[in-house]
Design an enzyme around this catalytic site. Structure first.
Site, short mmCIF file in Angstrom:
data_model
loop_
_atom_site.label_atom_id
_atom_site.label_comp_id
_atom_site.label_asym_id
_atom_site.label_seq_id
_atom_site.Cartn_x
_atom_site.Cartn_y
_atom_site.Cartn_z
N LYS A 131 53.88 59.42 97.72
CA LYS A 131 52.53 58.78 98.27
C LYS A 131 52.18 59.45 99.54
CE LYS A 131 51.57 55.26 96.52
NZ LYS A 131 50.60 54.90 95.34
N THR A 157 51.57 52.46 99.99
CA THR A 157 52.67 51.59 100.18
C THR A 157 53.10 51.78 101.85
OG1 THR A 157 54.94 51.35 99.90
CG2 THR A 157 54.13 53.43 99.51
N TYR A 193 59.66 58.42 95.55
CA TYR A 193 58.48 57.70 95.37
C TYR A 193 57.66 57.75 96.55
CZ TYR A 193 55.38 53.55 95.27
OH TYR A 193 54.49 52.69 95.66
N HIS A 194 58.17 57.42 97.57
CA HIS A 194 57.47 57.13 98.87
C HIS A 194 56.87 58.77 99.20
CE1 HIS A 194 59.75 53.28 99.33
NE2 HIS A 194 58.50 52.92 99.33
#
Length: 460
Positions: free
Chosen positions: A272, A231, A268-269
């Site tokens: 990642k 992302t 969430y990031h």
């Protein structure tokens, strides 16, 4: 953290296009959320995880679709990297989701042998949060059975959780993939910022799941190519150009090429970011080959394959948790992804190489998107007006943002730009299914600053 939706069964089950009751989606030793029937759509007062220890070694639950009508003869493979007798085998983890389902169908149509691995938890999130796709979506079993009936092509289905390494190992040994496309992560920044339980779940599911995939490749399929969905949010909003994965810097008279700095803006990031570092490390240490597709916004809900039948239709999320801003705008008033994945598979990384492709072809601000949708809506005779709401995220209102995106174009990507016809298509979907719209789900409902310890219900 216990495993989610991990299931096993001793036999392969045959699905038919004429009987929806011929299969039970879960078998022995299953693990599931507790405690209330999902059909009641209860308010989520707590995330209940249960782990049921098996008394014997579990075996993967494999579903094979067998069509009884409308069968088309299997086509001979024409892919340059395969032979007619042995097509390349691609495992799509998270193949029941938005990007995963479109990718699985596209690759199957291109004569790859495809398997979907999914724990079906994304559908459970909708029940827990009181959400629903704008477009009605069929069960994964009906989807696969319908695809077989229309094309004669088989997509294998492994139902289980990749955080359960035993299940994942069984799936690898059964299917023996040449490539793995990994979409099997909790992919919503707002979901990860609702409360502590969902923040912990996001970290565990995404980081442990990816580690398990890496170990499965190392142990069982060393030549397998991992194509991972990243992302652009990993990079934050730096005041310099965002390179594709790596940046060459000079500091105190010395020069080196380093991974581009990560500045995650949600839990969430952050997951990642951990993924990227774990994949880069294992590529170097174990010789794994991997490609990270850093995804921007994916436009649209239709592909050639999903348009073949209503049971193949993809989901369209318009809510404030899983929906993109563009989808929400279109409701108020995934074509590039499958092409990028196919390019990455057809042009694999070298052994020990970790490539990063920024997967987008144009960029817009939220205000620019709102203006485009307003203009398109007025052309269709819709009464569309813009309004400003407070930003629920912690980020600058205005900032420099320029990300490079040349590598996929050099491999032959034919981009689908945000055109008036695409906006018309999204708006027409919204009009077609307007009776399914829950207006309360559109406005932002998760605040980065108000995240707490107690599990929060999203129902009003």
């Amino acid at each position: 953290m216990a495993h989610l939706l991990s299931a096993s069964c001793p036999l392969a089950v045959s699905l038919t296009s004429s009987s929806k009751n011929s299969v039970k989606p879960f078998g022995l030793n299953q693990t599931f959320f507790n405690p209330q029937p999902l059909s009641n759509h209860p308010s989520l007062k707590a995330l209940h995880f249960q782990e049921k220890k098996p008394k014997r070694r579990r075996r993967s639950c494999v579903f094979l679709a067998t069509a009884t009508s409308q069968q088309a003869p299997p086509e001979t493979s024409t892919n340059n990297n395969t032979s007619p007798s042995k097509p390349k085998r691609v495992m799509v983890i998270g193949g029941d989701g938005y990007c995963g389902w479109a990718t699985a169908l596209h690759l199957s149509k291109k004569n790859y042998q495809v398997a979907v691995v999914d724990n079906l938890v994304r559908r459970l999130f909708d029940h827990q949060l009181g959400l629903e796709s704008l477009t009605p979506i069929a069960s994964i079993h009906d989807r696969i059975s319908r695809w077989k009936a229309l094309t004669g092509k088989t997509i294998e289905l492994y139902v289980g959780d990749i955080c359960d390494f035993e299940f994942l190992a069984d799936s690898f040994n059964s299917f023996e993939p040449d490539s793995v496309v990994h979409f099997g992560e909790q992919r919503s920044a707002p979901y990860s910022m609702i409360d502590r339980s969902r923040a912990v779940f996001t970290q565990h599911n995404n980081v442990i799941g990816t580690l398990n995939v890496l170990f499965a490749i190392k142990e069982f399929r060393e030549e397998c190519h991992l194509v991972k969905l990243g992302t652009m949010g990993e990079y934050g909003t730096p005041n310099i150009d965002i390179e594709e994965g790596y940046i060459t810097i000079t500091h105190n008279g010395r020069t080196d090429t380093l991974p581009y700095p990560k500045q995650a803006s949600s839990f969430y990031h952050l997951s990642k970011v951990h993924d990227s570092h774990n994949i880069a490390f294992t590529c170097k240490a174990w010789g794994i080959r991997a490609t990270d597709l850093n995804q921007g916004v994916v436009y649209g809900v239709k592909t050639d394959e999903t348009e073949m039948h209503e049971e193949l239709r993809n989901r369209l999320d318009y809510d404030a948790v899983f929906g993109t801003a563009l989808n929400r705008f279109c409701v108020q008033a995934a074509v590039d992804t499958v092409q990028c994945v196919e390019l990455a598979i057809a042009n694999p990384a070298k052994a020990g190489e970790f490539r990063v492709f920024n997967q987008f072809t144009e960029q817009f601000s939220v205000n620019e998107l709102a203006s485009l949708v307003t203009k398109a809506g007025l052309k269709l005779g819709l009464d569309v007006t813009k309004m400003t709401v407070p930003n629920p995220r912690v980020e600058a209102e205005e900032h420099y943002y320029n990300a490079k995106h040349t590598k996929l174009m050099e491999l032959g990507l034919e981009p689908h730009y945000l055109s008036e016809s695409l906006l018309d298509s999204l708006l027409n979907f919204a009009v077609q299914f307007k009776d399914r719209v829950d207006k309360k789900q559109i406005m932002p409902s998760v605040s980065w600053k108000k995240i707490g310890v107690k599990t929060k219900s999203m129902n009003p």
